[in-house]
Design a protein around this motif. Structure first.
Motif, PDB file in Angstrom:
ATOM      1  N   LYS A 125      61.377 121.095 122.747  1.00 41.95           N
ATOM      2  CA  LYS A 125      60.698 119.792 123.343  1.00 41.95           C
ATOM      3  C   LYS A 125      59.055 120.037 122.917  1.00 41.95           C
ATOM      4  O   LYS A 125      58.294 120.625 122.920  1.00 41.95           O
ATOM      5  N   ASP A 126      58.411 118.120 123.623  1.00 39.91           N
ATOM      6  CA  ASP A 126      57.516 118.552 123.220  1.00 39.91           C
ATOM      7  C   ASP A 126      56.905 118.704 124.340  1.00 39.91           C
ATOM      8  O   ASP A 126      56.294 118.134 125.634  1.00 39.91           O
TER       9      ASP A 126
ATOM     10  N   ASN B 261      56.020 106.674 119.915  1.00 39.48           N
ATOM     11  CA  ASN B 261      56.917 106.723 118.490  1.00 39.48           C
ATOM     12  C   ASN B 261      57.783 108.150 118.821  1.00 39.48           C
ATOM     13  O   ASN B 261      58.531 108.480 118.566  1.00 39.48           O
ATOM     14  N   SER B 262      58.239 107.638 120.912  1.00 42.27           N
ATOM     15  CA  SER B 262      59.147 108.290 120.885  1.00 42.27           C
ATOM     16  C   SER B 262      60.214 108.172 121.849  1.00 42.27           C
ATOM     17  O   SER B 262      60.115 106.757 121.513  1.00 42.27           O
ATOM     18  N   ILE B 263      61.360 108.807 122.176  1.00 43.47           N
ATOM     19  CA  ILE B 263      63.100 108.429 121.679  1.00 43.47           C
ATOM     20  C   ILE B 263      62.823 108.825 123.531  1.00 43.47           C
ATOM     21  O   ILE B 263      63.151 109.836 123.993  1.00 43.47           O
ATOM     22  N   GLU B 264      62.852 107.553 124.112  1.00 46.80           N
ATOM     23  CA  GLU B 264      63.365 107.971 125.823  1.00 46.80           C
ATOM     24  C   GLU B 264      64.837 107.665 126.275  1.00 46.80           C
ATOM     25  O   GLU B 264      65.253 107.351 126.871  1.00 46.80           O
ATOM     26  N   LEU B 265      65.628 109.866 125.385  1.00 47.48           N
ATOM     27  CA  LEU B 265      66.864 109.682 126.078  1.00 47.48           C
ATOM     28  C   LEU B 265      66.673 110.906 126.280  1.00 47.48           C
ATOM     29  O   LEU B 265      66.526 111.657 125.397  1.00 47.48           O
TER      30      LEU B 265
ATOM     31  N   LEU C 160      71.262 114.828 116.553  1.00 42.95           N
ATOM     32  CA  LEU C 160      71.252 115.179 117.625  1.00 42.95           C
ATOM     33  C   LEU C 160      69.783 115.605 118.123  1.00 42.95           C
ATOM     34  O   LEU C 160      69.171 116.017 119.230  1.00 42.95           O
ATOM     35  N   TYR C 161      69.294 117.016 116.845  1.00 41.64           N
ATOM     36  CA  TYR C 161      68.590 117.514 116.931  1.00 41.64           C
ATOM     37  C   TYR C 161      67.154 116.823 117.329  1.00 41.64           C
ATOM     38  O   TYR C 161      66.225 117.276 118.152  1.00 41.64           O
ATOM     39  N   ALA C 162      67.257 115.970 116.744  1.00 42.54           N
ATOM     40  CA  ALA C 162      65.841 115.012 116.184  1.00 42.54           C
ATOM     41  C   ALA C 162      65.797 114.100 117.318  1.00 42.54           C
ATOM     42  O   ALA C 162      64.820 113.728 117.772  1.00 42.54           O
ATOM     43  N   ILE C 163      67.142 113.710 117.835  1.00 44.17           N
ATOM     44  CA  ILE C 163      66.940 112.889 119.557  1.00 44.17           C
ATOM     45  C   ILE C 163      66.307 113.905 120.937  1.00 44.17           C
ATOM     46  O   ILE C 163      65.542 112.918 120.791  1.00 44.17           O
ATOM     47  N   ASP C 164      66.530 114.534 120.591  1.00 44.49           N
ATOM     48  CA  ASP C 164      66.404 115.585 121.657  1.00 44.49           C
ATOM     49  C   ASP C 164      64.671 116.312 121.832  1.00 44.49           C
ATOM     50  O   ASP C 164      64.638 116.298 122.325  1.00 44.49           O
ATOM     51  N   ALA C 165      64.011 116.197 120.170  1.00 45.18           N
ATOM     52  CA  ALA C 165      63.145 116.443 119.479  1.00 45.18           C
ATOM     53  C   ALA C 165      62.515 115.798 119.816  1.00 45.18           C
ATOM     54  O   ALA C 165      60.816 115.690 119.600  1.00 45.18           O
ATOM     55  N   ARG C 166      62.516 114.148 120.356  1.00 46.03           N
ATOM     56  CA  ARG C 166      62.171 113.054 119.959  1.00 46.03           C
ATOM     57  C   ARG C 166      61.248 112.725 119.177  1.00 46.03           C
ATOM     58  O   ARG C 166      59.828 112.351 118.549  1.00 46.03           O
ATOM     59  N   ASN C 167      61.635 112.800 117.312  1.00 45.99           N
ATOM     60  CA  ASN C 167      61.706 113.068 116.550  1.00 45.99           C
ATOM     61  C   ASN C 167      61.985 112.062 115.924  1.00 45.99           C
ATOM     62  O   ASN C 167      63.389 111.847 115.039  1.00 45.99           O
ATOM     63  N   ILE C 168      60.827 110.500 115.675  1.00 49.98           N
ATOM     64  CA  ILE C 168      61.908 109.622 114.976  1.00 49.98           C
ATOM     65  C   ILE C 168      62.190 109.713 113.475  1.00 49.98           C
ATOM     66  O   ILE C 168      63.310 109.082 113.022  1.00 49.98           O
ATOM     67  N   PRO C 169      61.146 110.007 112.375  1.00 52.80           N
ATOM     68  CA  PRO C 169      61.380 109.888 111.305  1.00 52.80           C
ATOM     69  C   PRO C 169      62.532 111.099 111.331  1.00 52.80           C
ATOM     70  O   PRO C 169      63.583 110.842 110.146  1.00 52.80           O
ATOM     71  N   GLY C 170      62.754 112.533 111.853  1.00 53.29           N
ATOM     72  CA  GLY C 170      64.035 113.111 111.424  1.00 53.29           C
ATOM     73  C   GLY C 170      65.242 112.258 111.499  1.00 53.29           C
ATOM     74  O   GLY C 170      66.062 112.439 110.809  1.00 53.29           O
ATOM     75  N   LYS C 171      65.407 111.521 112.813  1.00 56.67           N
ATOM     76  CA  LYS C 171      66.302 111.108 113.060  1.00 56.67           C
ATOM     77  C   LYS C 171      66.829 109.883 112.539  1.00 56.67           C
ATOM     78  O   LYS C 171      67.915 109.233 111.755  1.00 56.67           O
TER      79      LYS C 171
ATOM     80  N   ILE D 122      74.640 105.115 120.610  1.00 56.50           N
ATOM     81  CA  ILE D 122      73.211 106.044 121.026  1.00 56.50           C
ATOM     82  C   ILE D 122      72.334 105.007 120.485  1.00 56.50           C
ATOM     83  O   ILE D 122      70.753 104.932 120.858  1.00 56.50           O
ATOM     84  N   GLU D 123      72.357 104.713 119.180  1.00 56.59           N
ATOM     85  CA  GLU D 123      71.280 103.683 118.902  1.00 56.59           C
ATOM     86  C   GLU D 123      70.499 102.773 120.140  1.00 56.59           C
ATOM     87  O   GLU D 123      69.959 101.939 119.664  1.00 56.59           O
ATOM     88  N   ASP D 124      71.560 101.817 120.164  1.00 60.11           N
ATOM     89  CA  ASP D 124      71.657 101.000 120.715  1.00 60.11           C
ATOM     90  C   ASP D 124      71.133 100.840 122.101  1.00 60.11           C
ATOM     91  O   ASP D 124      70.159 100.397 122.340  1.00 60.11           O
TER      92      ASP D 124
END
Length: 152
Positions: A36-37, A46-50, A91-102, A145-147
């Motif tokens: 977690k950031d 550049n964050s994922i709000e999910l 799923l890990y990348a989304i949780d970590a809000r890591n856009i390149p990893g996602k 999830i992408e939507d």
């Protein structure tokens, strides 16, 4: 005699009840706290709000990967393992809000998905239907999830 019938009905009733499978999500609490950031305002554009912990689609993806069947073809099973791995990374990348990893995990998922589509042509009809059911559910959950990410 009445007791015997009563206990017989009681045993049948309790043993035939179905239970929900536990959610073996790949996102454990220890992993969540480590990735977690600490500063949520850092890089807000550049964050994922999910919230992946409360997302039904992510939970279903985890359950599907945990219950994925094994097939006779070792090459197909190897590619399914790669698909599962890329979904967990997604799923890990989304949780970590890591856009390149996602994005990388999503590309890996798409590659594995296409390879599995080619490999499934050699399966018998029953195995093909089972595999298709899993793949369709996985793909629809990833799309959902992408939507939801794109809307935020």
């Amino acid at each position: 005699m009445k007791r015997l019938i009563f206990f017989g009905v009681l045993i049948i009733t309790t043993s035939s009840c179905t239970t929900e499978k536990p959610n073996f999500s790949p996102l454990s609490n220890s992993f969540y706290s480590e990735t977690k950031d600490p500063d949520p305002d850092n890089g807000a554009k550049n964050s994922i709000e999910l919230n992946i912990k409360e997302n039904v689609n992510a939970s279903e993806i985890s359950n599907l990967t945990a219950t994925f069947p094994q097939f006779k073809s070792t090459t197909l099973n190897t590619e399914i393992t790669t698909l599962k791995y890329s979904l967990q990374n997604y799923l890990y990348a989304i949780d970590a809000r890591n856009i390149p990893g996602k994005n990388k995990a999503l590309k890996d998922f798409e590659k594995s998905y296409k390879k599995i589509q080619k490999l499934r042509q050699s399966l018998n009809s029953d195995d093909n239907e089972v595999l298709n059911r899993y793949l369709v559910r996985l793909k629809s959950n990833v799309s959902a999830i992408e939507d939801s990410i794109d809307r935020n």
